[in-house]
Enzyme design. Structure first.
Site, PDB file in Angstrom:
ATOM      1  N   ARG A 103       0.841  -1.187   0.000  1.00  0.00           N
ATOM      2  CA  ARG A 103       0.000   0.000   0.000  1.00  0.00           C
ATOM      3  C   ARG A 103       0.883   1.246   0.000  1.00  0.00           C
ATOM      4  NH1 ARG A 103      -4.794   2.157  -1.070  1.00  0.00           N
ATOM      5  NH2 ARG A 103      -6.079   2.870   0.674  1.00  0.00           N
ATOM      6  N   THR A 386     -10.345   0.619  -9.029  1.00  0.00           N
ATOM      7  CA  THR A 386      -9.303  -0.301  -8.627  1.00  0.00           C
ATOM      8  C   THR A 386      -9.365  -1.452  -9.611  1.00  0.00           C
ATOM      9  OG1 THR A 386      -9.603   0.422  -6.351  1.00  0.00           O
ATOM     10  CG2 THR A 386      -8.561  -1.688  -6.603  1.00  0.00           C
ATOM     11  N   THR A 404      -4.428  -0.567  -7.068  1.00  0.00           N
ATOM     12  CA  THR A 404      -5.191   0.640  -7.347  1.00  0.00           C
ATOM     13  C   THR A 404      -4.303   1.875  -7.486  1.00  0.00           C
ATOM     14  OG1 THR A 404      -7.051   1.991  -6.556  1.00  0.00           O
ATOM     15  CG2 THR A 404      -5.521   1.180  -4.894  1.00  0.00           C
ATOM     16  N   ASN A 406      -6.324   4.506  -6.794  1.00  0.00           N
ATOM     17  CA  ASN A 406      -7.442   5.082  -6.054  1.00  0.00           C
ATOM     18  C   ASN A 406      -8.493   5.559  -7.032  1.00  0.00           C
ATOM     19  OD1 ASN A 406      -8.850   5.590  -3.676  1.00  0.00           O
ATOM     20  ND2 ASN A 406      -8.255   7.740  -3.687  1.00  0.00           N
ATOM     21  N   ASP A 428      -7.621   8.623   0.663  1.00  0.00           N
ATOM     22  CA  ASP A 428      -8.114   7.524   1.493  1.00  0.00           C
ATOM     23  C   ASP A 428      -7.849   7.744   2.979  1.00  0.00           C
ATOM     24  OD1 ASP A 428      -9.364   6.062  -0.417  1.00  0.00           O
ATOM     25  OD2 ASP A 428      -8.020   4.339  -0.361  1.00  0.00           O
ATOM     26  N   SER A 457      -7.964   0.999   3.567  1.00  0.00           N
ATOM     27  CA  SER A 457      -8.437   0.562   2.262  1.00  0.00           C
ATOM     28  C   SER A 457      -9.617  -0.378   2.440  1.00  0.00           C
ATOM     29  CB  SER A 457      -7.313  -0.180   1.527  1.00  0.00           C
ATOM     30  OG  SER A 457      -7.806  -0.832   0.376  1.00  0.00           O
ATOM     31  N   GLY A 484     -13.891  -1.440  -6.595  1.00  0.00           N
ATOM     32  CA  GLY A 484     -15.164  -0.813  -6.293  1.00  0.00           C
ATOM     33  C   GLY A 484     -15.180   0.079  -5.073  1.00  0.00           C
ATOM     34  N   GLY A 485     -14.015   0.514  -4.574  1.00  0.00           N
ATOM     35  CA  GLY A 485     -14.010   1.410  -3.426  1.00  0.00           C
ATOM     36  C   GLY A 485     -14.738   0.815  -2.243  1.00  0.00           C
TER      37      GLY A 485
END
Length: 590
Positions: A103, A386, A404, A406, A428, A457, A484-485
């Site tokens: 990340r 993503t 991703t 984002n 985020d 996340s 899909g967030g």
């Protein structure tokens, strides 16, 4: 452990006519893709083929994952990346699992209030677009770590397909050509030049070549250290400095991949292996499944029927309340993961579910004596870009990976001379307590900005196996995930429920209409293809419903991209369900 037993709480008094509903999923002709040996599912067909080519060369699932990831950076710049980050869940052929966290991290110069204006309000767009929106990218480090620790081939072999796709180009479909017309890219000259030919937009059937990106990939394959500690790192840092960005050479040099212990749970006779923090996905998925574990969902009605949707939505609502209040980077916070995964806690939440009507989020009260006081929780009054891929090799090694930038095309900024986009992952973080991020998610101070911190996340790469024992691992059953967030967790949960409880095949599951609730806003989102009859019944029960993007009838009204692989328990054949919402992807295997 999760066990299935009768629960007197399960008494659903919805009208008898609802119980008689047929399966409320639109009919389609698609069937699962079959493969005898190995399989790769990806949102983009060239990337899937790249993974299969590596498997056929003798690479394992991790080698194929590295090939797919770098290829997606070429053929799916919307979310595939060098300048972003992600997670990779690995289960080897012996049943051992690893969770790689690459990340993005906040730069050392980042501050808690960096996106607030002089009045203390969030400055619109500052955390989403441009040079201040990016965290230190982790994807390249993640791929190098995965390949060197778990791969069989060389990094150069695994990257060869991506280099060829960048140098020689790939043919754009109509949908892909349209995606490249993003206004986010047009804001920045370097991005507009590469992806939009300075306004002369690419058309369907044209070949899209990226020689600068090809040279960057070639340099990484030749010298993996260059991106973080070599000439490329210096070039990235100089570019950031020129444009008043925050990422420095020291930020890049100090970046490290985390090999974390996966979250594990059980659901109706299966083991669930999934993402730990800084992903909220795994623990919230387990909490949802724990709450649902005593229901016999098929007895309530059909998959996507009113009765099932109600109970599942109420589980979503309760678990997302805990996400909002507690979760953040585990390296900076003490997180109550054990309490959240407790079956007794799930039972307490379950007892608050009214079988006849929704619980308004504003009146939802967390069960007492289970959880600590949440940190600086937001008051109750108050995009989705993503990509995921799933892989199983001939030896049964599995990879579930979500990565991703984002937002679509990240910050919109392409590093000049290197040809790759930078993320806008700083959004985020919790920019201001009590104010939602771009996905509408409320988050606590546990996710506030701090130097070196990784933002929370929702990415939920997951692997499901048959029930294991202390002396042996279970057998591989499902490999899945989605972009899909904030909707990622509910998509993965519904995929598991639809296969395990309702016995949908993986293709029908991948294509089934989706529904989502995230506690706040107190709204049940339904895809456009969702049954209108069921939507009306849910509204009559008391839900505030939203037919996704209903105001724009030109919008497809969809979200997510399920990429599921099932191992048939009888034949051991691999069955792939590629989400038909993404027409340019596929399930590939041999």
């Amino acid at each position: 452990m999760l066990t299935k037993f009768a629960d007197p709480h399960v008494r659903f008094r919805i009208a008898a006519s609802l119980a008689a509903l047929s399966l409320v999923i639109p009919a389609h002709a698609e069937q699962p893709t079959h493969a005898a040996h190995a399989m790769v599912l990806s949102v983009q067909h060239d990337a899937a083929d790249a993974g299969v080519s590596i498997l056929k060369q003798g690479g394992n699932a991790v080698d194929a994952a590295v090939a797919v990831h770098f290829s997606l950076a070429v053929v799916y710049p919307f979310a595939g990346n060098l300048g972003g980050g992600g997670f990779m869940l690995i289960r080897d052929k012996h049943g051992r699992s690893h969770f790689l966290d690459y990340r993005e991290k906040a730069p050392a110069a980042a501050t808690r209030d960096m996106y607030l204006d002089a009045q203390g309000n969030i400055a619109p767009g500052r955390s989403l677009v441009g040079y201040l929106a990016s965290g230190v990218p982790g994807s390249v480090a993640g791929m190098i770590y995965a390949q060197s620790h778990f791969g069989k081939l060389s990094l150069a072999q695994d990257m060869a397909p991506a280099i060829k796709l960048a140098t020689d180009g790939f043919v754009l479909s109509a949908a892909e050509a349209t995606w490249l017309q993003s206004k986010n890219i047009a804001r920045f000259p370097v991005s507009a030049h590469i992806y939009q030919r300075d306004g002369n937009f690419y058309k369907a059937g044209e070949t899209f070549q990226q020689p600068v990106l090809g040279a960057t990939l070639t340099a990484i394959a030749s010298d993996p250290n260059t991106f973080y500690k070599g000439a490329m790192a210096q070039k990235i840092a100089a570019f950031e400095k020129e444009h008043s960005g925050l990422i420095t050479a020291e930020d890049l040099a100090s970046y490290e991949v985390k090999d974390r212990e996966p979250i594990k749970g059980r659901y109706h006779g299966y083991d669930v292996i999934t993402a730990p923090p800084p992903s909220s996905g795994g623990i919230i998925l387990v909490e949802i499944l724990n709450i649902l574990s005593t229901y016999d969902l098929p007895k309530l009605g059909p998959d996507r029927g009113t009765a099932q949707v109600h109970i599942i939505t109420e589980a979503f609502r309760r678990a997302y309340k805990d996400r909002a209040d507690y979760l953040g980077d585990p390296d900076f916070n003490q997180l109550p993961l054990k309490q959240m995964a407790s079956l007794k806690y799930a039972a307490a939440w379950r007892s608050s579910i009214d079988p006849d009507k929704p619980t308004p989020s504003a009146s939802l009260v967390r069960p007492a004596n289970f959880m600590p006081q949440p940190p600086d929780s937001p008051p109750h009054k108050q995009p989705t870009d993503t990509t995921h891929f799933s892989i199983v090799d001939k030896d049964g090694m599995a990879v579930s990976s979500t990565t991703t930038l984002n937002g679509g095309y990240g910050s919109g900024v392409t590093v000049e001379g290197l040809g790759f986009l930078l993320n806008n992952e700083m959004d985020d973080f919790t920019s201001k307590i009590g104010v939602a991020n771009v996905y509408g998610l409320m988050q606590s101070s546990a996710n506030s900005i701090a130097p070196g911190k990784r933002p929370l996340s929702a990415m939920t790469p997951t692997i499901v196996t048959t029930r294991g024992h202390w002396y042996r691992h279970g057998k591989l059953y499902l490999v899945l995930g989605s972009p899909g967030g904030s909707t990622i967790i509910t998509t993965v949960a519904n995929d598991i429920i639809s296969v395990i409880d309702n016995h949908l095949d993986v293709q029908t599951d991948a294509d089934a209409p989706r529904f989502h609730h995230q506690y706040l806003p107190d709204r049940l989102d339904l895809e456009k293809s969702f049954s209108a009859e069921v939507g009306d019944q849910l509204k009559a029960m008391g839900y505030t419903t939203n037919r996704n993007q209903h105001a724009d009838e030109k919008s497809p009204g969809t979200w997510g991209d399920s990429e599921l692989i099932m191992v048939d328990p009888k034949t051991h054949e691999l069955l792939g369900g590629h989400d038909s919402r993404r027409t340019y992807g596929k399930a590939a295997g041999y």
